[in-house]
Each structure stands twice: as C-alpha cells, then as structure tokens.
Design a protein around this motif. Structure first.
Motif, PDB file in Angstrom:
ATOM      1  N   SER A  87      26.034  24.437  31.435  1.00 55.15           N
ATOM      2  CA  SER A  87      26.599  23.134  31.748  1.00 55.15           C
ATOM      3  C   SER A  87      25.823  22.035  31.039  1.00 55.15           C
ATOM      4  N   GLN A  88      26.412  20.878  30.969  1.00 49.69           N
ATOM      5  CA  GLN A  88      25.784  19.762  30.268  1.00 49.69           C
ATOM      6  C   GLN A  88      24.445  19.354  30.890  1.00 49.69           C
ATOM      7  N   PRO A  89      24.317  19.246  32.215  1.00 45.32           N
ATOM      8  CA  PRO A  89      22.994  18.921  32.766  1.00 45.32           C
ATOM      9  C   PRO A  89      21.944  19.984  32.439  1.00 45.32           C
ATOM     10  N   THR A  90      22.349  21.219  32.414  1.00 46.94           N
ATOM     11  CA  THR A  90      21.386  22.272  32.102  1.00 46.94           C
ATOM     12  C   THR A  90      20.894  22.149  30.663  1.00 46.94           C
ATOM     13  N   ILE A  91      21.812  21.925  29.748  1.00 47.75           N
ATOM     14  CA  ILE A  91      21.418  21.739  28.346  1.00 47.75           C
ATOM     15  C   ILE A  91      20.463  20.555  28.216  1.00 47.75           C
ATOM     16  N   SER A  92      20.793  19.462  28.856  1.00 44.82           N
ATOM     17  CA  SER A  92      19.948  18.279  28.793  1.00 44.82           C
ATOM     18  C   SER A  92      18.551  18.575  29.336  1.00 44.82           C
ATOM     19  N   HIS A  93      18.502  19.319  30.423  1.00 55.20           N
ATOM     20  CA  HIS A  93      17.224  19.693  31.028  1.00 55.20           C
ATOM     21  C   HIS A  93      16.370  20.510  30.060  1.00 55.20           C
ATOM     22  N   HIS A  94      16.968  21.490  29.430  1.00 52.72           N
ATOM     23  CA  HIS A  94      16.210  22.347  28.519  1.00 52.72           C
ATOM     24  C   HIS A  94      15.763  21.584  27.269  1.00 52.72           C
ATOM     25  N   LEU A  95      16.619  20.732  26.756  1.00 53.31           N
ATOM     26  CA  LEU A  95      16.245  19.941  25.586  1.00 53.31           C
ATOM     27  C   LEU A  95      15.066  19.025  25.907  1.00 53.31           C
ATOM     28  N   ALA A  96      15.058  18.476  27.110  1.00 52.84           N
ATOM     29  CA  ALA A  96      13.941  17.616  27.501  1.00 52.84           C
ATOM     30  C   ALA A  96      12.637  18.408  27.540  1.00 52.84           C
ATOM     31  N   MET A  97      12.719  19.645  27.976  1.00 54.43           N
ATOM     32  CA  MET A  97      11.510  20.468  28.016  1.00 54.43           C
ATOM     33  C   MET A  97      11.015  20.779  26.607  1.00 54.43           C
ATOM     34  N   LEU A  98      11.942  21.051  25.697  1.00 59.84           N
ATOM     35  CA  LEU A  98      11.548  21.322  24.315  1.00 59.84           C
ATOM     36  C   LEU A  98      10.907  20.091  23.687  1.00 59.84           C
ATOM     37  N   VAL A  99      11.435  18.919  24.007  1.00 54.76           N
ATOM     38  CA  VAL A  99      10.859  17.683  23.478  1.00 54.76           C
ATOM     39  C   VAL A  99       9.465  17.474  24.035  1.00 54.76           C
ATOM     40  N   GLU A 100       9.328  17.661  25.334  1.00 53.06           N
ATOM     41  CA  GLU A 100       8.023  17.420  25.958  1.00 53.06           C
ATOM     42  C   GLU A 100       6.973  18.384  25.435  1.00 53.06           C
ATOM     43  N   ALA A 101       7.400  19.581  25.086  1.00 51.89           N
ATOM     44  CA  ALA A 101       6.464  20.565  24.541  1.00 51.89           C
ATOM     45  C   ALA A 101       6.155  20.310  23.073  1.00 51.89           C
ATOM     46  N   GLY A 102       6.834  19.346  22.463  1.00 54.82           N
ATOM     47  CA  GLY A 102       6.562  19.030  21.064  1.00 54.82           C
ATOM     48  C   GLY A 102       7.207  19.979  20.090  1.00 54.82           C
ATOM     49  N   LEU A 103       8.146  20.773  20.567  1.00 52.04           N
ATOM     50  CA  LEU A 103       8.792  21.739  19.674  1.00 52.04           C
ATOM     51  C   LEU A 103       9.966  21.126  18.921  1.00 52.04           C
ATOM     52  N   VAL A 104      10.548  20.077  19.485  1.00 48.83           N
ATOM     53  CA  VAL A 104      11.608  19.342  18.790  1.00 48.83           C
ATOM     54  C   VAL A 104      11.407  17.855  19.054  1.00 48.83           C
ATOM     55  N   THR A 105      12.055  17.039  18.240  1.00 54.05           N
ATOM     56  CA  THR A 105      12.040  15.593  18.476  1.00 54.05           C
ATOM     57  C   THR A 105      13.469  15.126  18.741  1.00 54.05           C
ATOM     58  N   ARG A 106      13.555  14.022  19.462  1.00 53.51           N
ATOM     59  CA  ARG A 106      14.853  13.502  19.841  1.00 53.51           C
ATOM     60  C   ARG A 106      15.030  12.108  19.273  1.00 53.51           C
ATOM     61  N   GLU A 107      16.214  11.833  18.770  1.00 56.55           N
ATOM     62  CA  GLU A 107      16.522  10.494  18.273  1.00 56.55           C
ATOM     63  C   GLU A 107      17.930  10.119  18.712  1.00 56.55           C
ATOM     64  N   GLN A 108      18.025   9.006  19.405  1.00 58.55           N
ATOM     65  CA  GLN A 108      19.320   8.548  19.880  1.00 58.55           C
ATOM     66  C   GLN A 108      19.957   7.670  18.812  1.00 58.55           C
ATOM     67  N   ARG A 109      21.159   8.050  18.413  1.00 55.88           N
ATOM     68  CA  ARG A 109      21.900   7.234  17.442  1.00 55.88           C
ATOM     69  C   ARG A 109      23.283   6.977  18.020  1.00 55.88           C
ATOM     70  N   GLY A 110      23.458   5.762  18.478  1.00 55.99           N
ATOM     71  CA  GLY A 110      24.734   5.425  19.095  1.00 55.99           C
ATOM     72  C   GLY A 110      24.937   6.219  20.365  1.00 55.99           C
ATOM     73  N   ARG A 111      26.048   6.885  20.427  1.00 52.95           N
ATOM     74  CA  ARG A 111      26.328   7.647  21.627  1.00 52.95           C
ATOM     75  C   ARG A 111      25.655   9.005  21.626  1.00 52.95           C
ATOM     76  N   TRP A 112      25.289   9.462  20.444  1.00 52.25           N
ATOM     77  CA  TRP A 112      24.823  10.842  20.344  1.00 52.25           C
ATOM     78  C   TRP A 112      23.302  10.936  20.243  1.00 52.25           C
ATOM     79  N   ALA A 113      22.789  12.036  20.706  1.00 50.62           N
ATOM     80  CA  ALA A 113      21.358  12.339  20.594  1.00 50.62           C
ATOM     81  C   ALA A 113      21.173  13.446  19.561  1.00 50.62           C
ATOM     82  N   TRP A 114      20.301  13.185  18.612  1.00 51.16           N
ATOM     83  CA  TRP A 114      20.058  14.137  17.526  1.00 51.16           C
ATOM     84  C   TRP A 114      18.678  14.740  17.687  1.00 51.16           C
ATOM     85  N   TYR A 115      18.605  16.016  17.461  1.00 50.97           N
ATOM     86  CA  TYR A 115      17.361  16.760  17.638  1.00 50.97           C
ATOM     87  C   TYR A 115      16.942  17.399  16.327  1.00 50.97           C
ATOM     88  N   ARG A 116      15.621  17.326  16.080  1.00 49.21           N
ATOM     89  CA  ARG A 116      15.059  17.925  14.863  1.00 49.21           C
ATOM     90  C   ARG A 116      13.939  18.876  15.261  1.00 49.21           C
TER      91      ARG A 116
END
Lengths: 117, 117
Positions: free
Chosen positions: B73-102
DNA sequence: ATGACACATCGACGGTCATCGATGGAACCC
DNA sequence: GGGTTCCATCGATGACCGTCGATGTGTCAT
C-alpha cells in the motif's frame, strides 16, 4: 514423535545465494531470500559471535569461550549460534563436551556480492 | 598531493561506517551500529525499493512508479522509503507533486566493506 | 475556489524476535 | 554410580516491526 537426534548435522554448504541488488530489479522471491540472510546478520549479538569466530586464532572457536565475551545468557548464545549455523554462515562440530564453530567465508562473500554492482 | 577532490552530494559528509566483521572482534557499540544498518536492508520490500531506485534509467526513481511494482500500500511504501533515507542509502528530493529518490552507492559500499576481510 | 492527485503521518493490529530461567541430555572425571 | 560441566531445548514475556485504513498537507489543473 520421531527420533529427533540430539546431535544434528550441520547445514549443507549451499553457498550460491541471492541476486544482486544493484544489477537488476529484484522480484519478491529474490528479495525475500536475500532479506532472510541479512536478517540473520542484523543483530548485534550475532555479529559479535560471527566476528569472534571469524577472527579466532586457529580458525575455530569454542562456544565455551564465546558466552562470557558477548555478555548474554547461555541459552541466548546457543540460540544465536544455531541461527548462524542454519544460515550457513558458520559450521558446528561437537568434540567431546565442547562445540566448535568455524566461519564459512564463502557464505559471507555471497551476501557481500549481493550488495555489489 | 593529487587533486582528487571528494565531491559529496549527500547531506551526510562522511559515509565511513562500521568496523569490519572479519578484521577484528567487534565490540557491542560497533556491532549495534552495523546491525542497525543491516536491519534496514533486511526487508524484502526495502530491498526491492532500493533495487528499483538503483537500477532506474536516469539514476533516479519517482515514488509514484515504485508503489505499483512492489505491491504494498502507499503508506507502507512511504514508510519504507523514509527508512532508506534515514539510513543514508537513498536521498529524497521533492519536485512539485512527486518525490524523486536517488541511490547513495557509497553507503551501500560501506555496508559491503563491513562484511569484507 | 474546487476538485484531483501525490505523499506523509497517525493509530491500530497481528506477527515476529531477543532474551531469560528452568529443564534435560550427553560427555567427562572421581 | 555420583557429581560436574557444556550445551540444546522449552516456555514465557516484553519489545519491536510490517502492514493497512483513515486522515492531513501540499501541489497542480480547471
């Protein structure tokens, strides 16, 4: 209950494991397999045990020496060692009263390679 | 001295992390630190997300594309992405409506190196 | 302004896990 | 045999985690 022998033989050396994270997109089955192996590693007590076994002077370590260093109770140590054996990261050999554990570098390398490009 | 500058793109300047498991015996603090990072990786959903982001065509992936592939589900994906960001494994950048991950390859390499001899 | 969309946050639920004390079996020594 | 040591197993417990529905926040288009 069937005869569950007390001395179980260690897991067979199945060292081929896990597709690469960065090479191609993992499907659910590949991800679950790799996650299971990583989950075994993702515990401080097990990391310390694996570290102690891997750096043991003669390439093997006795469980009797591991307990006091890691600072957990004896059942807890036994539990973690069993998980490491089942994951194929170490092997167990009973000699007399003592249980000796040896590292399986190939299995650790397999995890490492799964995290490589 | 050679002029090889270290160009850091992420917020965290030094990605050096985690003593090696096989080099020397880990103490409790080192083991806890490495275990925390491994625990983030030890989940099928997060491994698939990291894999998708790492293999994205332009070096980045939109969260809008990740959800339907991973099958949570969408909340679950968001939760996991936040954990990856906090661990420094990916970065997040908000562009307009969308969030881009590197991906942050250096952080994954740090985990890999911690499992190396 | 109104609606649609993308994403984060909240709260809750069910399952899993790390840990320990108690117990039991096997090997060794007297 | 009796006692001791080493280790695995069992049962219980408290904490943590993955997941989802509901809700909130901000952005874009009409």
């Amino acid at each position: 209950m069937p005869s569950t022998k007390r001395i179980e033989r260690t897991a067979e050396p199945t060292v081929t494991c896990c597709a690469s994270v960065t090479a191609d997109a993992l499907d659910e089955a590949e991800a679950t397999e790799l996650a299971a192996l990583l989950k075994v590693l993702a515990d401080p007590a097990r990391l310390r045990l694996l570290s102690l076994i891997s750096t043991a002077p003669n390439g093997e370590a006795c469980a009797c020496d591991l307990g006091e260093v890691v600072g957990r109770s004896q059942p807890t140590i036994s539990h973690h060692l069993a998980m490491l054996v089942e994951a194929g990261l170490v092997t167990r050999e009973q000699r007399g009263r003592w249980a000796w554990y040896r590292p399986v570098p190939a299995q650790l390398a397999a995890v490492r390679d799964a995290l490589a490009p």
